[in-house]
Design an enzyme around this catalytic site. Structure first.
Site, mmCIF file in Angstrom:
data_model
loop_
_atom_site.group_PDB
_atom_site.id
_atom_site.type_symbol
_atom_site.label_atom_id
_atom_site.label_comp_id
_atom_site.label_asym_id
_atom_site.label_seq_id
_atom_site.Cartn_x
_atom_site.Cartn_y
_atom_site.Cartn_z
ATOM 1 N N ASP A 56 1.008 -1.135 0.097
ATOM 2 C CA ASP A 56 0.090 -0.076 0.035
ATOM 3 C C ASP A 56 0.913 1.126 -0.016
ATOM 4 O O ASP A 56 1.864 1.263 0.878
ATOM 5 C CB ASP A 56 -0.960 0.209 1.133
ATOM 6 C CG ASP A 56 -1.965 -0.786 1.398
ATOM 7 O OD1 ASP A 56 -1.927 -1.862 0.282
ATOM 8 O OD2 ASP A 56 -2.867 -1.032 2.214
ATOM 9 N N ASP A 81 -15.331 -3.483 -0.665
ATOM 10 C CA ASP A 81 -15.150 -3.334 0.557
ATOM 11 C C ASP A 81 -16.340 -3.219 1.478
ATOM 12 O O ASP A 81 -17.277 -2.314 1.079
ATOM 13 C CB ASP A 81 -14.075 -2.137 0.638
ATOM 14 C CG ASP A 81 -13.032 -2.155 -0.240
ATOM 15 O OD1 ASP A 81 -12.841 -3.444 -0.485
ATOM 16 O OD2 ASP A 81 -12.493 -1.313 -0.958
#
Length: 241
Positions: free
Chosen positions: A8, A129
């Protein structure tokens, strides 16, 4: 099943978040490039990358870094975060990224997903998500009123093959993947399912493989050493998907 270790990116650095909270970002590596090299050395074929700045600002950021890793790491790059236009999808896929993830667009601009799938087919994945089974968007900052299974079925209907499912409440928590929700998703649609969020060790990898999932994204557990990447890859089996 494939293992996708995660990188990330925030401000060009490799970081991890807890439950998607940007205020919890902490640096986990001095070099994204070196991290990718270590993943390759462990036997990974894929790397899952997220543009955290892009997700927050709803536009592509850190682009040069992602393309550099795609070009030089020897890994196939799956990339999400801030991808909101067909032009951005095209730029990434024509510049070396192997698979692009559309997340918020699946809720707010499904026409974009449909156009991308028609043009690029299996190189498009959709990230779903969810928190308490309801989909969140914009880097998990906005809640929707759409149930994750409903969105999955919509995406299946427009031809999406790959779905990445993240239980936000488990992301970065090392609390184990949500097998109940992953199993329900895998039964509900014919798409290939990639598990994300909560992987804590080899037992989670084994459980996801038992469910018949396509892949597992591993983040914090790899960085803390709780999940030996080489062992996870060996357990998962064929990485050439």
């Amino acid at each position: 099943m494939i293992i996708l270790p995660a990188i990330d990116i925030q401000n060009g650095e490799c970081v991890r978040l807890y439950q998607g909270d940007f205020s919890t970002a902490h640096k986990v590596s001095d070099s994204p490039q070196e991290t990718a090299a270590q993943f390759r050395k462990a036997g990974a074929e894929w790397v899952h990358m997220v543009d955290l700045d892009g997700a927050k600002e709803a536009r592509a950021k850190n682009t040069a870094l992602f393309l550099e890793i795609a070009k030089h790491s020897g890994l196939k790059v799956e990339l999400g975060g801030g991808i909101r236009t067909l032009e951005t999808v095209e730029t990434y896929l024509e510049s070396g990224i192997s698979r692009v993830i559309l997340g918020s667009a699946a809720v707010k601009n499904p026409e974009l997903v449909e156009q991308a799938v028609k043009r690029f087919g299996e190189r498009i994945a959709v990230g779903i998500d969810a928190k308490n089974e309801m989909v969140a968007t914009e880097g998990w900052l906005d809640a929707s009123k759409i149930h994750y299974l409903e969105l999955a079925k919509r995406m299946e209907g427009i031809g999406v093959r790959y779905l990445i499912y993240t239980d936000i409440s488990r992301d970065g928590a090392l609390s184990g993947v949500n097998l109940e929700q992953l199993g329900a998703l895998n039964r509900a649609v014919s798409c290939e399912i990639i598990a994300s969020g909560g992987v804590s060790g080899l037992a989670d990898v084994e459980a996801c493989k038992s469910l018949g999932l396509y892949g597992v994204i591993c983040g914090k557990a790899v960085y803390t050493g709780a999940l030996p990447l080489e062992s996870a890859i060996e357990m998962a089996g064929d990485q050439r998907c």
